[in-house]
Design a protein around this motif. Structure first.
Motif, PDB file in Angstrom:
ATOM      1  N   GLU A 107       0.859  -1.188   0.000  1.00 54.08           N
ATOM      2  CA  GLU A 107       0.000   0.000   0.000  1.00 54.08           C
ATOM      3  C   GLU A 107       0.886   1.225   0.000  1.00 54.08           C
ATOM      4  OE1 GLU A 107      -3.356   0.528   2.546  1.00 54.08           O
ATOM      5  OE2 GLU A 107      -3.707  -1.622   2.721  1.00 54.08           O
ATOM      6  N   ALA A 108       0.366   2.303  -0.570  1.00 58.26           N
ATOM      7  CA  ALA A 108       1.102   3.560  -0.614  1.00 58.26           C
ATOM      8  C   ALA A 108       1.187   4.168   0.775  1.00 58.26           C
ATOM      9  CB  ALA A 108       0.411   4.524  -1.563  1.00 58.26           C
ATOM     10  N   SER A 109       2.230   4.948   1.015  1.00 54.04           N
ATOM     11  CA  SER A 109       2.379   5.606   2.311  1.00 54.04           C
ATOM     12  C   SER A 109       1.857   7.033   2.285  1.00 54.04           C
ATOM     13  CB  SER A 109       3.849   5.596   2.740  1.00 54.04           C
ATOM     14  OG  SER A 109       4.620   6.319   1.802  1.00 54.04           O
ATOM     15  N   SER A 110       1.194   7.412   1.191  1.00 54.47           N
ATOM     16  CA  SER A 110       0.606   8.748   1.118  1.00 54.47           C
ATOM     17  C   SER A 110      -0.819   8.642   0.576  1.00 54.47           C
ATOM     18  CB  SER A 110       1.450   9.660   0.230  1.00 54.47           C
ATOM     19  OG  SER A 110       1.611   9.092  -1.046  1.00 54.47           O
ATOM     20  N   PRO A 111      -1.703   9.544   1.011  1.00 59.14           N
ATOM     21  CA  PRO A 111      -3.102   9.474   0.579  1.00 59.14           C
ATOM     22  C   PRO A 111      -3.258   9.751  -0.913  1.00 59.14           C
ATOM     23  CG  PRO A 111      -2.731  11.387   2.000  1.00 59.14           C
ATOM     24  CD  PRO A 111      -1.460  10.636   1.940  1.00 59.14           C
ATOM     25  N   GLY A 112      -4.369   9.238  -1.464  1.00 63.72           N
ATOM     26  CA  GLY A 112      -4.702   9.494  -2.855  1.00 63.72           C
ATOM     27  C   GLY A 112      -4.008   8.593  -3.864  1.00 63.72           C
ATOM     28  N   VAL A 113      -3.099   7.744  -3.412  1.00 64.49           N
ATOM     29  CA  VAL A 113      -2.386   6.831  -4.311  1.00 64.49           C
ATOM     30  C   VAL A 113      -3.032   5.455  -4.198  1.00 64.49           C
ATOM     31  CG1 VAL A 113      -0.166   5.773  -4.857  1.00 64.49           C
ATOM     32  CG2 VAL A 113      -0.253   8.128  -4.018  1.00 64.49           C
ATOM     33  N   GLU A 114      -3.465   4.898  -5.325  1.00 64.45           N
ATOM     34  CA  GLU A 114      -4.106   3.581  -5.298  1.00 64.45           C
ATOM     35  C   GLU A 114      -3.066   2.469  -5.288  1.00 64.45           C
ATOM     36  OE1 GLU A 114      -7.020   2.991  -8.332  1.00 64.45           O
ATOM     37  OE2 GLU A 114      -8.468   4.232  -7.280  1.00 64.45           O
ATOM     38  N   ALA A 115      -3.425   1.389  -4.643  1.00 63.96           N
ATOM     39  CA  ALA A 115      -2.588   0.192  -4.598  1.00 63.96           C
ATOM     40  C   ALA A 115      -3.490  -1.015  -4.826  1.00 63.96           C
ATOM     41  CB  ALA A 115      -1.886   0.090  -3.256  1.00 63.96           C
ATOM     42  N   THR A 116      -2.892  -2.140  -5.144  1.00 67.82           N
ATOM     43  CA  THR A 116      -3.645  -3.376  -5.348  1.00 67.82           C
ATOM     44  C   THR A 116      -3.230  -4.388  -4.299  1.00 67.82           C
ATOM     45  OG1 THR A 116      -3.763  -2.990  -7.727  1.00 67.82           O
ATOM     46  CG2 THR A 116      -4.174  -5.233  -6.972  1.00 67.82           C
ATOM     47  N   LEU A 117      -4.219  -4.937  -3.594  1.00 70.07           N
ATOM     48  CA  LEU A 117      -3.980  -6.013  -2.634  1.00 70.07           C
ATOM     49  C   LEU A 117      -4.570  -7.295  -3.198  1.00 70.07           C
ATOM     50  CD1 LEU A 117      -4.893  -4.285   0.754  1.00 70.07           C
ATOM     51  CD2 LEU A 117      -2.634  -4.617  -0.245  1.00 70.07           C
ATOM     52  N   GLY A 118      -3.778  -8.350  -3.215  1.00 73.07           N
ATOM     53  CA  GLY A 118      -4.253  -9.633  -3.707  1.00 73.07           C
ATOM     54  C   GLY A 118      -5.046 -10.375  -2.649  1.00 73.07           C
ATOM     55  N   ILE A 119      -6.074 -11.083  -3.079  1.00 75.47           N
ATOM     56  CA  ILE A 119      -6.823 -11.957  -2.180  1.00 75.47           C
ATOM     57  C   ILE A 119      -6.037 -13.260  -2.093  1.00 75.47           C
ATOM     58  CG2 ILE A 119      -8.966 -13.229  -1.829  1.00 75.47           C
ATOM     59  CD1 ILE A 119     -10.382 -10.984  -3.423  1.00 75.47           C
ATOM     60  N   THR A 120      -5.542 -13.571  -0.898  1.00 72.05           N
ATOM     61  CA  THR A 120      -4.685 -14.739  -0.735  1.00 72.05           C
ATOM     62  C   THR A 120      -5.414 -15.962  -0.202  1.00 72.05           C
ATOM     63  OG1 THR A 120      -4.016 -13.996   1.466  1.00 72.05           O
ATOM     64  CG2 THR A 120      -2.632 -13.327  -0.397  1.00 72.05           C
ATOM     65  N   GLY A 121      -6.682 -15.805   0.184  1.00 70.66           N
ATOM     66  CA  GLY A 121      -7.441 -16.955   0.658  1.00 70.66           C
ATOM     67  C   GLY A 121      -8.716 -16.535   1.345  1.00 70.66           C
ATOM     68  N   GLY A 122      -9.472 -17.530   1.766  1.00 70.66           N
ATOM     69  CA  GLY A 122     -10.719 -17.278   2.449  1.00 70.66           C
ATOM     70  C   GLY A 122     -11.130 -18.475   3.279  1.00 70.66           C
ATOM     71  N   THR A 123     -12.044 -18.241   4.213  1.00 71.49           N
ATOM     72  CA  THR A 123     -12.580 -19.315   5.032  1.00 71.49           C
ATOM     73  C   THR A 123     -14.097 -19.251   4.965  1.00 71.49           C
ATOM     74  OG1 THR A 123     -12.716 -18.004   7.066  1.00 71.49           O
ATOM     75  CG2 THR A 123     -10.637 -19.159   6.635  1.00 71.49           C
ATOM     76  N   GLY A 124     -14.738 -20.281   5.481  1.00 72.85           N
ATOM     77  CA  GLY A 124     -16.203 -20.317   5.485  1.00 72.85           C
ATOM     78  C   GLY A 124     -16.729 -20.288   4.064  1.00 72.85           C
ATOM     79  N   CYS A 125     -17.720 -19.453   3.830  1.00 72.68           N
ATOM     80  CA  CYS A 125     -18.311 -19.415   2.493  1.00 72.68           C
ATOM     81  C   CYS A 125     -17.395 -18.752   1.466  1.00 72.68           C
ATOM     82  CB  CYS A 125     -19.682 -18.741   2.532  1.00 72.68           C
ATOM     83  SG  CYS A 125     -19.661 -17.006   2.975  1.00 72.68           S
ATOM     84  N   TYR A 126     -16.258 -18.202   1.893  1.00 75.54           N
ATOM     85  CA  TYR A 126     -15.297 -17.588   0.967  1.00 75.54           C
ATOM     86  C   TYR A 126     -14.120 -18.501   0.654  1.00 75.54           C
ATOM     87  CZ  TYR A 126     -17.983 -13.453   2.052  1.00 75.54           C
ATOM     88  OH  TYR A 126     -19.009 -12.561   2.210  1.00 75.54           O
ATOM     89  N   GLU A 127     -14.180 -19.747   1.071  1.00 71.44           N
ATOM     90  CA  GLU A 127     -13.096 -20.681   0.805  1.00 71.44           C
ATOM     91  C   GLU A 127     -12.873 -20.790  -0.698  1.00 71.44           C
ATOM     92  OE1 GLU A 127     -12.030 -25.376   1.497  1.00 71.44           O
ATOM     93  OE2 GLU A 127     -13.502 -24.421   2.793  1.00 71.44           O
ATOM     94  N   GLY A 128     -11.617 -20.640  -1.116  1.00 72.51           N
ATOM     95  CA  GLY A 128     -11.261 -20.751  -2.531  1.00 72.51           C
ATOM     96  C   GLY A 128     -11.403 -19.458  -3.317  1.00 72.51           C
TER      97      GLY A 128
END
Length: 149
Positions: A107-128
């Motif tokens: 993530e960026a260390s300053s406001p207004g800058v977009e970043a992308t976070l990957g979904i690395t996993g899930g549990t319950g109904c979000y498994e997979g």
């Protein structure tokens, strides 16, 4: 029909049955759709030097609160000339629909800058679950907006 033909048919039916069972395990109820966009209010964050950590920050979409966000970010200095520092973050979204979604990335260390976070996993109904979220912060760095890619 010869005996080997019967075994082939039975084996084929068994494979079809196993395939259907596997498919049934991967299907999720419609209530488990990932939110397409939500905001996080940074009310429970603590900053200690280069570490930011939080627990149970509320997340909400247009319909109201949909869960909590907990996680941490570590400030990474960037030695390259002219480039700002950035955070390496790990987040856990505890969604009211019945499971968690884990996110990770820079993530960026300053406001207004977009970043992308990957979904690395899930549990319950979000498994997979797979995919990524775009994230940006407001000018005060106390509200973070996420948009599903």
């Amino acid at each position: 029909m010869r005996l080997s033909g019967i075994f082939a048919v039975l084996l084929g039916l068994a494979r079809l049955d196993l395939g259907a069972a596997k498919l049934a395990r991967t299907l999720k109820p419609s209530s488990c759709n990932l939110p397409s966009a939500f905001d996080e209010a940074s009310v429970n964050s603590q900053f200690r030097g280069s570490l930011a950590a939080w627990d149970s920050n509320p997340i909400s979409d247009a319909s109201g609160e949909i869960g909590k966000n907990s996680g941490n970010c570590i400030l990474l200095p960037n030695p390259a000339q002219g480039l700002p520092a950035r955070y390496f973050c790990s987040l856990i979204l505890e969604l009211d629909a019945g499971g968690t979604v884990m996110l990770q990335g820079f993530e960026a260390s300053s406001p207004g800058v977009e970043a992308t976070l990957g979904i690395t996993g899930g549990t319950g109904c979000y498994e997979g679950v797979t995919g990524s979220y775009q994230v940006s912060a407001n000018d005060a760095f106390d509200v973070f907006s996420y948009t599903l890619n």
